[in-house]
Design an enzyme around this catalytic site. Structure first.
Site, PDB file in Angstrom:
ATOM      1  CE  LYS A  80     -65.642  48.303  54.606  1.00 17.49           C
ATOM      2  NZ  LYS A  80     -64.200  48.313  54.287  1.00 17.49           N
ATOM      3  CB  SER A 155     -63.076  51.793  54.826  1.00 14.07           C
ATOM      4  OG  SER A 155     -62.812  50.563  54.181  1.00 14.07           O
ATOM      5  CB  SER A 179     -60.026  49.202  54.553  1.00 12.63           C
ATOM      6  OG  SER A 179     -59.972  50.501  54.023  1.00 12.63           O
TER       7      SER A 179
END
Length: 472
Positions: A80, A155, A179
């Site tokens: 990420k 997220s 997330s």
């Protein structure tokens, strides 16, 4: 059989077994993942930095190395964009941070590489990684491989979309309020949010230490397609790193629990109403666990609504105090409007009230700890309704209530620092299109292994969602 399906569909466990046995090269596994990425990513925008050249070089070097093969030897993974990877920008989806180049790898990146994993790309996140939907002005929106009728979540939305589309067998993500679990639920993936202190965390590029609650509630983890891949990969992820002074150096597996493991099962919807498809997903999970020998009992855990609500209000208090200026200075108009609605739905604690609530966090954690002595696992809803559409949190206060309010069970586990998994147990056939429905399984502190065991037991009866998504 593994040989009858394309390499991009192989699980991490299948890839690692074949590469470690010399039946598959790291280059072959990497090339298959890169080819899949280049085929499907243009329509998904899950990977926003293609690392094919680096990945090919690392895979070739791995194949030539005479060193012992790690547990993730040759397994393609993604990282990420809010975590440091040496030589790459840790932008966090914010245009102002697009040139923040990481001087070193974060512990999670280092641990995955040392286990033999090959990083093929970096995945998308919303601005500041603070939405349950993935879109930002720097890279744009990530789409769900099930279709554009539902959000990819956030997220770690890029991570969830990537792994379910076959772009790598594992995807790194992180979780401060959900997330890892929001995108797992949205995309039909499997994850376990580790508990406090379980995975070493640090970004060498950071300008200052994070707030106390951010340090206590945010954790690093992985998103996969099957529970077995978490058992394979998480022992490597939890390896110690001195840069995190509060890391807890415990083995992945804890002591066995005698007798049938008791599971507290709750349908509590906190007054939001439980959608029939969510109720079906819960019932399927409870039935599968019961059939696997778990003792499932309907019982209400302690102080759940209060813990989740106050936990998120305390987090908002810290965010407003420590991040508020950065959000105003560097956030988009959409993000600033979303935060105004966050603050309305979860009014930030301030001053001594904030300090008192941070202190009371121990009370909530203690109540849960005592409850988990009797019930080592807890089965809860995750969302109270099927997953929302893209951009729902930009649609005023009602949109934010649907996105965050209906995910309140998620915040309970972050505020108390408890581990919690998410697994799809039902595919809802809705007028807008099919979508997976995930449920949450929480557990005792530092017993992520029990949660993954339970999710694996569920998969013994309910096929992973990728089988439906891929038509196999």
């Amino acid at each position: 059989m593994t040989d009858s399906k394309p390499l991009w569909q192989w699980d991490a466990q299948e890839i690692a077994s074949a590469t470690r046995a010399g039946k598959l090269s790291a280059v072959e596994a990497t090339e298959a993942a890169i080819a899949r990425m280049e085929e499907v990513n243009p329509a998904l925008n899950a990977v926003v930095e293609n690392l094919a050249a680096e990945a090919r070089a690392e895979a070739a070097a791995l194949d030539k190395s005479g060193a012992p093969k790690g547990p993730l030897h040759g397994v393609p993974v993604t990282i990420k964009i809010n975590v440091d990877q040496k030589g790459h920008a840790t932008s966090n989806g914010v245009p102002a941070f697009k040139d923040v180049i990481a001087p070193e790898d974060a512990p999670v990146v280092r641990n995955l590489k040392q286990a033999g994993a090959i990083v093929i790309g970096r995945t998308n996140t919303p601005e500041f990684s603070f939405r349950a939907d993935t879109d930002n002005p720097l890279y744009g929106r990530t789409y769900n491989p099930w279709g554009r009728h539902l959000s990819a979540g956030g997220s770690s939305g890029g991570a969830g979309a990537a792994v379910m589309a076959g772009i790598g067998a594992l995807a790194h993500g992180n979780d401060i309020g959900g997330s890892l679990r929001f995108p797992a639920s949205a995309n039909g993936a499997v994850t376990v949010k580790p508990g406090l202190g379980r995975v070493a965390a640090f970004n060498p590029s950071q300008r200052a230490e994070r707030g106390f609650l951010a340090q206590s509630m945010s954790v690093q983890g992985l998103i996969a397609r099957r529970a077995a891949d978490l058992h394979l990969s998480m022992p490597s992820l939890i390896a110690a790193d001195a840069r995190d002074p509060f890391h807890v150096p415990l083995p992945w597996r804890g002591e066995a629990i005698e007798g049938p493991i008791r599971v507290a099962f709750t349908r509590d919807d906190f007054g939001f109403g439980l959608h029939p498809d969510v109720a079906t997903a819960l019932d399927k999970a409870a039935s599968a666990l019961d059939n696997a020998g778990y003792a499932v009992e309907e019982v209400e855990p302690p102080l759940a609504y209060e813990t989740g609500k106050n936990g998120y209000r305390a987090l908002m208090g810290e965010v407003e105090a420590l991040m508020g200026e950065d959000i105003l200075a560097h956030g988009s108009d959409d993000l600033k409007a979303i935060f105004e609605n966050y603050y309305t739905e979860y009014p930030p604690f301030k001053g001594t009230e904030q300090l008192s609530m941070v202190a009371k966090r121990t009370h909530y954690a203690r109540e849960w700890s005592m409850f988990l002595e009797d019930y080592p696992l807890v089965l809860t809803p995750f969302m109270f309704a099927p997953f929302f559409t893209s951009g729902r949190d930009t649609e005023g206060l009602e949109g934010v209530r649907e996105v965050l309010g209906k995910g309140l069970w998620s915040f309970v586990m972050n505020f108390t620092g408890l581990p919690a998994g998410n697994i799809p147990t039902h595919i809802a056939e809705l007028p807008s299109g099919p979508q997976p429905i995930g449920v949450q399984i929480a557990g005792r502190r530092w017993r992520e292994d029990l949660i993954v065991d339970a999710m694996a037991a569920i998969e013994g009866e309910i096929p992973p969602a990728c089988t439906r998504l891929w038509g196999i």
